[in-house]
Scaffold this active site. Structure first.
Site, short mmCIF file in Angstrom:
data_model
loop_
_atom_site.label_atom_id
_atom_site.label_comp_id
_atom_site.label_asym_id
_atom_site.label_seq_id
_atom_site.Cartn_x
_atom_site.Cartn_y
_atom_site.Cartn_z
CD GLU A 177 -2.73 -1.19 2.27
OE1 GLU A 177 -2.91 -0.47 3.20
OE2 GLU A 177 -3.23 -2.13 2.65
CD GLU A 285 -4.19 -7.91 1.97
OE1 GLU A 285 -5.21 -7.47 2.62
OE2 GLU A 285 -2.93 -7.56 2.04
O1 9MR Z 1 -6.18 -8.23 8.86
C1 9MR Z 1 -5.17 -7.28 9.40
C2 9MR Z 1 -5.40 -6.87 10.80
O2 9MR Z 1 -5.61 -8.06 11.76
C3 9MR Z 1 -4.21 -5.76 11.24
O3 9MR Z 1 -4.91 -5.04 12.32
C4 9MR Z 1 -4.01 -4.77 10.21
C5 9MR Z 1 -3.12 -3.75 10.32
O4 9MR Z 1 -1.87 -4.56 10.58
O5 9MR Z 1 -3.81 -5.46 9.03
C6 9MR Z 1 -4.77 -6.31 8.73
O6 9MR Z 1 -4.54 -6.71 7.11
C7 9MR Z 1 -4.06 -5.70 6.16
C8 9MR Z 1 -3.37 -6.16 5.36
O7 9MR Z 1 -2.01 -6.40 5.95
C9 9MR Z 1 -3.06 -5.26 4.28
N1 9MR Z 1 -4.08 -4.98 3.57
C10 9MR Z 1 -5.28 -4.43 4.50
C11 9MR Z 1 -5.57 -5.56 5.44
C12 9MR Z 1 -7.15 -5.02 5.97
O8 9MR Z 1 -6.39 -3.73 6.89
#
Ligand code: 9MR
Length: 404
Positions: A177, A285
């Site tokens: 991102e 994802e």
């Molecule tokens: O699902 C993940 C959540 O448990 C965490 O709190 C968050 C922050 O690190 O990240 C979430 O996963 C993200 C992923 O790493 C990157 N793309 C967006 C996902 C959803 O926020």
């Protein structure tokens, strides 16, 4: 190996550039076969970064309190993505102190089931530890010091898995991102201090650390036409043109937040753009929010079908990963019914449809008649006039409660 020994061994590795192997593939690495497309799932230990980084260093295993979790993963998915544990907040919670305990637990579970892992993610500003975002005021970052820190982090983490779990972590989300919705760069610490080339520097370091790994840039909301999607494409094509090592684009696909779901044509067009410049794509994802109107089961199933079909029919699509094993542990919360297994770990009909498509991918060459995967009852809403769904946000989800 005890934790302290791991830290010492990895520090020795950290400063040096690992030697490239002679048989290293070129990047982007061309697809050579496409017999099947993998269906992956995120795995999450349920340990939070902050809790895990506590002074006691308590062991925190992969969902030890729920045997259905690893059983469902083993029975139903081909590969794993660590939902959180490979992020810097977990792997380097304090400057220079690497800790792979929870990350290793994920890799070990996958390896014990003969599954591979997508390494998610080496640099992700939303999962930075505090010492990266807020350095001690007497020693602010300079371009050189932050770049060295980034390189050391990448060499150490990639080197750790390459050495400890050979052949398991086959690909990395090197940068996660880096853009915002307008298509501008995210104004994170890497962008502010290092400058525009921070992404390129990260990919070069990852390639040096494991020349055989497939290297991805992973982005949110870049799967359908948008300013963000165009920004990803512009960066990727520039990398390919200049020989910066990159193999593919990760399309996150947390879909349904704006009440609409991508169409097959939109998805295939985006995937084809990357095919045209020799890059792979992977749906990294996927989860599908519950619609605000209509039959949620049928609409969510149809939305899953669209994504699976796009990947099935796009010869550069390497896999689809669901962001969670079951609704009960989805970052979206159980009420969104966003994954392929219910809160009680019951397989949904959507799973069989996705699996049928991914088991029958269009081959790289030659004629192909897709198998009949059965009827899809509805067309998911895709007009921009749909009422808004739950709040969107690439990093703003609410984590489901842990075992307590
Ligand atoms: O699902 C993940 C959540 O448990 C965490 O709190 C968050 C922050 O690190 O990240 C979430 O996963 C993200 C992923 O790493 C990157 N793309 C967006 C996902 C959803 O926020």
């Amino acid at each position: 190996m005890p934790r302290a020994a791991v830290v010492v061994a990895l520090s020795a590795l950290a400063g040096a550039t690992p030697a490239a192997s002679l048989a290293a593939p070129r990047h982007p690495s061309p697809m050579t076969s496409r017999a099947s497309v993998s269906l992956g799932s995120a795995l999450w230990s349920g340990c939070t970064g902050a809790a895990y980084a506590g002074p006691l260093g308590l062991a925190c295993l992969v969902r030890p309190y729920d045997a259905r979790y690893s059983a469902t993963f083993a029975q139903s998915f081909d590969r794993a993505s660590p939902e959180n544990e490979f992020k810097m907040l977990w792997t380097q919670p304090r400057k220079g102190q690497f800790d792979f305990t929870t990350a290793d637990a994920i890799a070990a579970l996958a390896a014990s089931k003969h599954r591979t892992v997508r390494g998610h993610a080496l640099l992700y500003a939303a999962a930075n530890p505090g010492w990266i975002d807020k350095p001690f005021f007497l020693t602010p970052w300079t371009r050189t010091s932050l770049l060295n820190t980034v390189r050391t982090h990448i060499y150490t983490e990639v080197g750790h898995f390459r050495t400890k779990f050979p052949g398991v972590v086959t690909e990395w989300d090197v940068v996660n991102e880096p853009f915002v919705q307008s298509g501008a760069r995210d104004n994170n610490v890497y962008q502010r201090v290092i400058g525009d080339d921070w992404i390129e520097q990260a990919f070069r370091a990852a390639n040096e650390a494991d020349p055989n790994a497939m290297l991805y840039l992973n982005e949110f909301d870049a799967d359908t036409p948008s300013a963000r999607q165009r920004a990803v494409y512009a960066l990727a094509s520039d990398f390919v043109r200049r020989g910066v090592p990159i193999d593919g684009i990760g399309l996150e696909m947390h879909v349904g937040a704006d009440g609409r779901y991508p169409t097959l044509a939109e998805l295939k067009n985006v995937m084809a753009q990357y095919a045209a410049i020799g890059l792979r794509v992977s749906v990294t994802e996927l989860d599908v929010l519950r619609p605000v109107a209509g039959d949620p089961v049928l609409i969510q199933r149809a939305a899953y079908n669209t994504v699976a079909q796009a990947c099935q029919e796009s010869t550069n699509c390497t896999g689809v990963t669901i962001w969670g094993v079951a609704d009960q542990y989805s970052w979206r919360g159980a009420a969104q019914t966003a994954t392929l297994f219910s809160g009680a770990f019951t397989k949904k009909r959507a799973y069989d449809l996705v699996r049928c498509r991914l088991n029958d991918p269009k081959p790289l060459t030659g004629a192909w008649t897709p198998k009949d995967c059965g009827p899809v009852e509805v067309t998911p809403p895709n007009a921009t006039t749909q009422p808004p769904g739950p709040a969107d946000g690439s990093s703003a989800g609410s984590d489901p409660p842990g075992p307590n």
